[in-house]
Design a protein around this motif. Structure first.
Motif, PDB file in Angstrom:
ATOM      1  N   GLU A  23       0.826  -1.212   0.000  1.00  0.00           N
ATOM      2  CA  GLU A  23       0.000   0.000   0.000  1.00  0.00           C
ATOM      3  C   GLU A  23       0.856   1.256   0.000  1.00  0.00           C
ATOM      4  OE1 GLU A  23      -3.128   0.774  -0.251  1.00  0.00           O
ATOM      5  OE2 GLU A  23      -4.187  -1.136  -0.079  1.00  0.00           O
ATOM      6  N   ALA A  24       1.915   1.260   0.791  1.00  0.00           N
ATOM      7  CA  ALA A  24       2.795   2.426   0.856  1.00  0.00           C
ATOM      8  C   ALA A  24       3.583   2.592  -0.441  1.00  0.00           C
ATOM      9  CB  ALA A  24       3.741   2.313   2.044  1.00  0.00           C
ATOM     10  N   VAL A  25       4.101   1.490  -0.979  1.00  0.00           N
ATOM     11  CA  VAL A  25       4.912   1.557  -2.194  1.00  0.00           C
ATOM     12  C   VAL A  25       4.092   2.052  -3.380  1.00  0.00           C
ATOM     13  CG1 VAL A  25       6.180   0.159  -3.871  1.00  0.00           C
ATOM     14  CG2 VAL A  25       6.539  -0.206  -1.421  1.00  0.00           C
ATOM     15  N   LEU A  26       2.813   1.705  -3.424  1.00  0.00           N
ATOM     16  CA  LEU A  26       1.965   2.115  -4.550  1.00  0.00           C
ATOM     17  C   LEU A  26       1.886   3.631  -4.714  1.00  0.00           C
ATOM     18  CD1 LEU A  26      -0.963  -0.470  -4.323  1.00  0.00           C
ATOM     19  CD2 LEU A  26       0.574  -0.135  -6.277  1.00  0.00           C
ATOM     20  N   GLY A  27       2.200   4.360  -3.683  1.00  0.00           N
ATOM     21  CA  GLY A  27       2.190   5.811  -3.781  1.00  0.00           C
ATOM     22  C   GLY A  27       3.352   6.387  -4.566  1.00  0.00           C
ATOM     23  N   TYR A  28       4.346   5.558  -4.883  1.00  0.00           N
ATOM     24  CA  TYR A  28       5.564   6.063  -5.519  1.00  0.00           C
ATOM     25  C   TYR A  28       5.887   5.414  -6.864  1.00  0.00           C
ATOM     26  CZ  TYR A  28       6.106   7.638  -0.716  1.00  0.00           C
ATOM     27  OH  TYR A  28       5.885   8.208   0.517  1.00  0.00           O
ATOM     28  N   VAL A  29       5.231   4.310  -7.224  1.00  0.00           N
ATOM     29  CA  VAL A  29       5.569   3.608  -8.467  1.00  0.00           C
ATOM     30  C   VAL A  29       4.498   3.855  -9.525  1.00  0.00           C
ATOM     31  CG1 VAL A  29       6.879   1.841  -7.242  1.00  0.00           C
ATOM     32  CG2 VAL A  29       4.454   1.457  -7.726  1.00  0.00           C
ATOM     33  N   SER A  30       4.835   3.519 -10.762  1.00  0.00           N
ATOM     34  CA  SER A  30       3.882   3.705 -11.863  1.00  0.00           C
ATOM     35  C   SER A  30       3.365   2.380 -12.411  1.00  0.00           C
ATOM     36  CB  SER A  30       4.531   4.528 -12.986  1.00  0.00           C
ATOM     37  OG  SER A  30       5.848   4.110 -13.258  1.00  0.00           O
ATOM     38  N   CYS A 222      13.212  -1.374 -11.497  1.00  0.00           N
ATOM     39  CA  CYS A 222      12.496  -2.227 -10.557  1.00  0.00           C
ATOM     40  C   CYS A 222      12.741  -1.819  -9.108  1.00  0.00           C
ATOM     41  CB  CYS A 222      12.929  -3.675 -10.745  1.00  0.00           C
ATOM     42  SG  CYS A 222      12.154  -4.823  -9.577  1.00  0.00           S
ATOM     43  N   VAL A 223      11.650  -1.811  -8.340  1.00  0.00           N
ATOM     44  CA  VAL A 223      11.702  -1.704  -6.877  1.00  0.00           C
ATOM     45  C   VAL A 223      11.260  -3.055  -6.335  1.00  0.00           C
ATOM     46  CG1 VAL A 223      10.719  -0.596  -4.839  1.00  0.00           C
ATOM     47  CG2 VAL A 223      11.181   0.764  -6.892  1.00  0.00           C
ATOM     48  N   HIS A 224      12.106  -3.750  -5.634  1.00  0.00           N
ATOM     49  CA  HIS A 224      11.731  -5.057  -5.094  1.00  0.00           C
ATOM     50  C   HIS A 224      10.814  -4.881  -3.882  1.00  0.00           C
ATOM     51  CE1 HIS A 224      15.193  -6.797  -7.416  1.00  0.00           C
ATOM     52  NE2 HIS A 224      14.252  -7.685  -7.625  1.00  0.00           N
ATOM     53  N   GLY A 225       9.612  -5.420  -3.990  1.00  0.00           N
ATOM     54  CA  GLY A 225       8.643  -5.267  -2.913  1.00  0.00           C
ATOM     55  C   GLY A 225       8.962  -6.066  -1.678  1.00  0.00           C
ATOM     56  N   ALA A 234      11.428   3.217  -2.280  1.00  0.00           N
ATOM     57  CA  ALA A 234      10.634   3.727  -3.396  1.00  0.00           C
ATOM     58  C   ALA A 234      10.481   5.245  -3.313  1.00  0.00           C
ATOM     59  CB  ALA A 234       9.271   3.053  -3.412  1.00  0.00           C
ATOM     60  N   ARG A 235      10.243   5.751  -2.108  1.00  0.00           N
ATOM     61  CA  ARG A 235      10.078   7.202  -1.929  1.00  0.00           C
ATOM     62  C   ARG A 235      11.354   7.953  -2.292  1.00  0.00           C
ATOM     63  NH1 ARG A 235      11.660  10.076   2.240  1.00  0.00           N
ATOM     64  NH2 ARG A 235      11.801   8.258   3.624  1.00  0.00           N
ATOM     65  N   ALA A 239      11.952  10.432  -5.637  1.00  0.00           N
ATOM     66  CA  ALA A 239      12.340  11.822  -5.405  1.00  0.00           C
ATOM     67  C   ALA A 239      13.660  12.145  -6.098  1.00  0.00           C
ATOM     68  CB  ALA A 239      12.453  12.080  -3.903  1.00  0.00           C
ATOM     69  N   ALA A 240      14.621  11.236  -6.017  1.00  0.00           N
ATOM     70  CA  ALA A 240      15.919  11.477  -6.641  1.00  0.00           C
ATOM     71  C   ALA A 240      15.795  11.538  -8.158  1.00  0.00           C
ATOM     72  CB  ALA A 240      16.895  10.380  -6.229  1.00  0.00           C
ATOM     73  N   LEU A 241      14.996  10.658  -8.733  1.00  0.00           N
ATOM     74  CA  LEU A 241      14.813  10.661 -10.185  1.00  0.00           C
ATOM     75  C   LEU A 241      14.118  11.938 -10.656  1.00  0.00           C
ATOM     76  CD1 LEU A 241      13.754   6.944 -10.692  1.00  0.00           C
ATOM     77  CD2 LEU A 241      15.857   7.987 -11.547  1.00  0.00           C
TER      78      LEU A 241
END
Length: 255
Positions: A23-30, A222-225, A234-235, A239-241
């Motif tokens: 749920e938290a990661v979904l706020g940062y990935v596409s 890829c962000v490994h969940g 992920a956050r 932000a860095a990108l």
């Protein structure tokens, strides 16, 4: 402005077993690559994860695997191309059903773990996986390791492809991933992983474990969940990108 997809492997809990910070990661990935029950996940988790991704406007993808719950899909198996075709089609169809029920459209397919790495080198397996994706829906995006046989097979099958790179995996000089069985295969330090991601995104290269420069043309990172710090990672990565002028968006589906 360069555009890059951020994808995450998720939906990997099942039964009483919990994994990840989806749920938290979904706020940062596409894009979300959702486990289909063979290496992780179960029908309830698949449904919940698809619905959560759809609510966030995150692209929904299938994450098919070898049938290996105990090994989390990371143990290689000797399978024929016919089996690779069937297990890819079976799992993709299952995930697509949940996407349809949630009012979403399946966007992509990314093989998981050992199946992914086997198809990166074995063109016959790669062709079988690409054929299964095409036969299910020729508009789907096939995600594969940048420079791999899977990307070539996807193109040959007429699919849109997304060349994938990894922020938190160490590369070999030939562009393959260092096997997880070897030391230093995973970059645990968030700052170091973000630094590698920025190098790939802005300079098109990463440093291999032996110091060699590896050229990587990537469309998705890829962000490994299953990282313990997946949400923080992920956050900070997004932000860095974005600070580096990179736009985050899912790749376009095919025709």
């Amino acid at each position: 402005m360069k555009t890059l997809d951020l994808n995450c492997d998720m939906g990997e809990s099942y039964g009483a077993w919990h994994m990840g910070q989806d749920e938290a990661v979904l706020g940062y990935v596409s894009s979300a690559n959702i486990a289909c029950g063979f290496h992780a996940g179960d029908p309830v988790i698949m449904r919940r994860t698809v619905e959560a991704a759809a609510r966030r406007g995150v692209a929904v993808g299938a994450h098919p695997s070898l049938p290996d719950l105990q090994g989390f899909g990371r143990r290689a198996m000797a399978i024929a191309p016919e089996e690779a075709y069937a297990l890819t089609l079976y799992q993709t169809g299952a995930l697509a059903a949940f996407a349809r029920a949630a009012g979403a459209r399946l966007h992509h397919v990314k093989p998981h773990g050992a199946l992914y790495n086997m198809a990166a080198k074995d063109r016959a397996l790669a062709d079988a996986i690409a054929a299964a994706v095409r036969d299910f829906d020729g508009g789907l995006v096939l995600v594969g390791l940048a420079g791999s046989a899977l990307v070539e097979a996807g193109r040959a099958a007429g699919l849109a492809v997304a060349r994938e790179a990894f922020a938190d995996r160490r590369y070999r000089a030939d562009g393959s991933l260092t096997p997880r069985s070897e030391a230093d295969a995973v970059i645990d330090d968030v700052a170091a992983a973000v630094e590698q991601a920025l190098s790939i995104a802005t300079r098109g290269e990463a440093l291999a474990g032996d110091g060699a420069r590896v050229v990587i043309e990537a469309d998705t990172l890829c962000v490994h969940g299953d990282r313990a710090d997946a949400a923080t990672f992920a956050r900070r990565l997004r932000a860095a990108l974005e600070d580096a002028g990179v736009r985050i968006a899912a790749p376009e589906r095919g025709a």
